[in-house]
Design a protein around this motif. Sequence first.
Motif, PDB file in Angstrom:
ATOM      1  N   PHE A   1       0.836  -1.212   0.000  1.00  0.00           N
ATOM      2  CA  PHE A   1       0.000   0.000   0.000  1.00  0.00           C
ATOM      3  C   PHE A   1       0.868   1.257   0.000  1.00  0.00           C
ATOM      4  O   PHE A   1       0.619   2.201  -0.763  1.00  0.00           O
ATOM      5  CB  PHE A   1      -0.935  -0.006   1.215  1.00  0.00           C
ATOM      6  N   VAL A   2       1.892   1.269   0.845  1.00  0.00           N
ATOM      7  CA  VAL A   2       2.802   2.426   0.903  1.00  0.00           C
ATOM      8  C   VAL A   2       3.501   2.607  -0.440  1.00  0.00           C
ATOM      9  O   VAL A   2       3.637   3.722  -0.941  1.00  0.00           O
ATOM     10  CB  VAL A   2       3.843   2.263   2.037  1.00  0.00           C
ATOM     11  N   ASN A   3       3.930   1.490  -1.037  1.00  0.00           N
ATOM     12  CA  ASN A   3       4.580   1.561  -2.347  1.00  0.00           C
ATOM     13  C   ASN A   3       3.623   2.106  -3.403  1.00  0.00           C
ATOM     14  O   ASN A   3       4.027   2.835  -4.311  1.00  0.00           O
ATOM     15  CB  ASN A   3       5.092   0.172  -2.752  1.00  0.00           C
ATOM     16  N   MET A   4       2.342   1.797  -3.240  1.00  0.00           N
ATOM     17  CA  MET A   4       1.335   2.226  -4.214  1.00  0.00           C
ATOM     18  C   MET A   4       1.044   3.722  -4.102  1.00  0.00           C
ATOM     19  O   MET A   4       1.057   4.438  -5.115  1.00  0.00           O
ATOM     20  CB  MET A   4       0.045   1.433  -4.002  1.00  0.00           C
ATOM     21  N   VAL A   5       0.767   4.210  -2.893  1.00  0.00           N
ATOM     22  CA  VAL A   5       0.385   5.621  -2.753  1.00  0.00           C
ATOM     23  C   VAL A   5       1.598   6.538  -2.640  1.00  0.00           C
ATOM     24  O   VAL A   5       1.503   7.743  -2.866  1.00  0.00           O
ATOM     25  CB  VAL A   5      -0.566   5.854  -1.542  1.00  0.00           C
ATOM     26  N   GLY A   6       2.779   5.972  -2.306  1.00  0.00           N
ATOM     27  CA  GLY A   6       3.991   6.778  -2.194  1.00  0.00           C
ATOM     28  C   GLY A   6       4.134   7.383  -0.813  1.00  0.00           C
ATOM     29  O   GLY A   6       3.170   7.488  -0.047  1.00  0.00           O
TER      30      GLY A   6
END
Length: 467
Positions: free
Chosen positions: A382-387
């Motif tokens: 999720f963190v990788n997705m939203v940055g």
Amino acid sequence: MDNREDIERFRTGKDLVNQISVVLRTSHIHDPDNVAVTTVIDKFVSTINAFISHERVVSLELRGEYFYINDYRIRYSLEYLLNFDFLLREFKKRELGSIIFKDKINADEVKVLVRALLSSSFAESSFDAIEEKMSQTRNISVGRLKKVVEDSSLDPRKMVKKTYFNAVSYARGVINRIKSGEKVNIKKAKRVVENMVDHILEEEQLLLGMTAIKDYDEYTYHHSVNVSIFSIALGQRVGLNRRTLTELGMVALFHDIGKMDIPNEILNKPSNFSASEWDIIRRHPVWGAKTLLKLKKLDPLTIKSAIVAFEHHMNYDHSGYPRVRTDLKLDFYTKIVSLADQYDAMTSSRVYSRVPLAPDKALSIMMERSNTQLDPLLMKFFVNMVGVFPIGTLVMLSTKELGLVCESNHIFPTRPRVLIIVDEKGSRVKGHVVDLTEKNEQDIYIRSILKTMDPNKYRINLAEYLL
């Protein structure tokens, strides 16, 4: 061609896609002459030259969501999923449709390709810049990405905006019909969700950007759609296929359906809830499951929707609600929807929480909850997705400019693309987009993020810019 040759072609093709992705990812971090890059380039050259010796010409082509090598589709492998995903995005970003290798190539030619791909990020036309640079090489050429629909009237932003508000309208209609006692079939949501899946696969950043546009008066409907979008995007990141993404998006759309049974005087109460009011609010997962199970047709999708509605506040470690007697293993969809639900709720303005959290602050809190309330592995995705700086974050740059993050960067999470809205003199400007990975002639970053800001404090309407 016999079975053995098919298997070998698949294995080699999969390795080629993976290796060229590794070469490019490593080059984002180190100079192409650095030993870390030259090592992976040498490995790639060895692999592709062995392939060229059999095939003479090797064409790596992107068609839709898949890579093809000499017309043979390379199927995604879980171990290489992130590298495949990265390369797919790099190709699309640069309008690059194919790379053709012929005869035996050498490391210097691959370095030319790498430098062409890297420098094209800042060109007016990325593909034209790549093509010009590649004219220096004899054995590597490139082709432009072929679009399925060649219609200039179909502006991707307008299409994404239409899809988003159609979904909000659908959510409003379904909830109102259920409230009035009408029967509904949630399978009718399929077309709405399929459109969102299509946009996530084609224009992920644009559709994620729509979730930053919060509507205080219609929070319930926007929240349902936002959670569906975040869930689909996260599902795509972990490798779910299109059919499964559609199913996930549909169950996410109905996760909060039980809230319609909460009395309006409680749901719209502007002050803190009393203990008895919290007890009522905590019943909405049970009410949601019952509502869904009473719908027109009891099928596997309805049952999965009911399960997610029942479980979405239980938490990864079962510390949430409702409490159950057995140590129930949470459904996989529930784990995804719970993440999406928490993030959108924290970053939205609601009756009892008029000031939303900044996206980066919400992420920070969620990371603290990883392994307790939230699934730790899915949280990483999720963190990788939203940055690190999610879309919609207001940032102060080292140049004293103010900007809104409009596209995240999965290689350099702290260096997204930013829409400038206030210049260095403090004047509002018609936004232009800057890439924070851009460097000057001294190899120093032109702009960096100094800190995040509160858009409410500066009366900045995100919709005005992101739409």
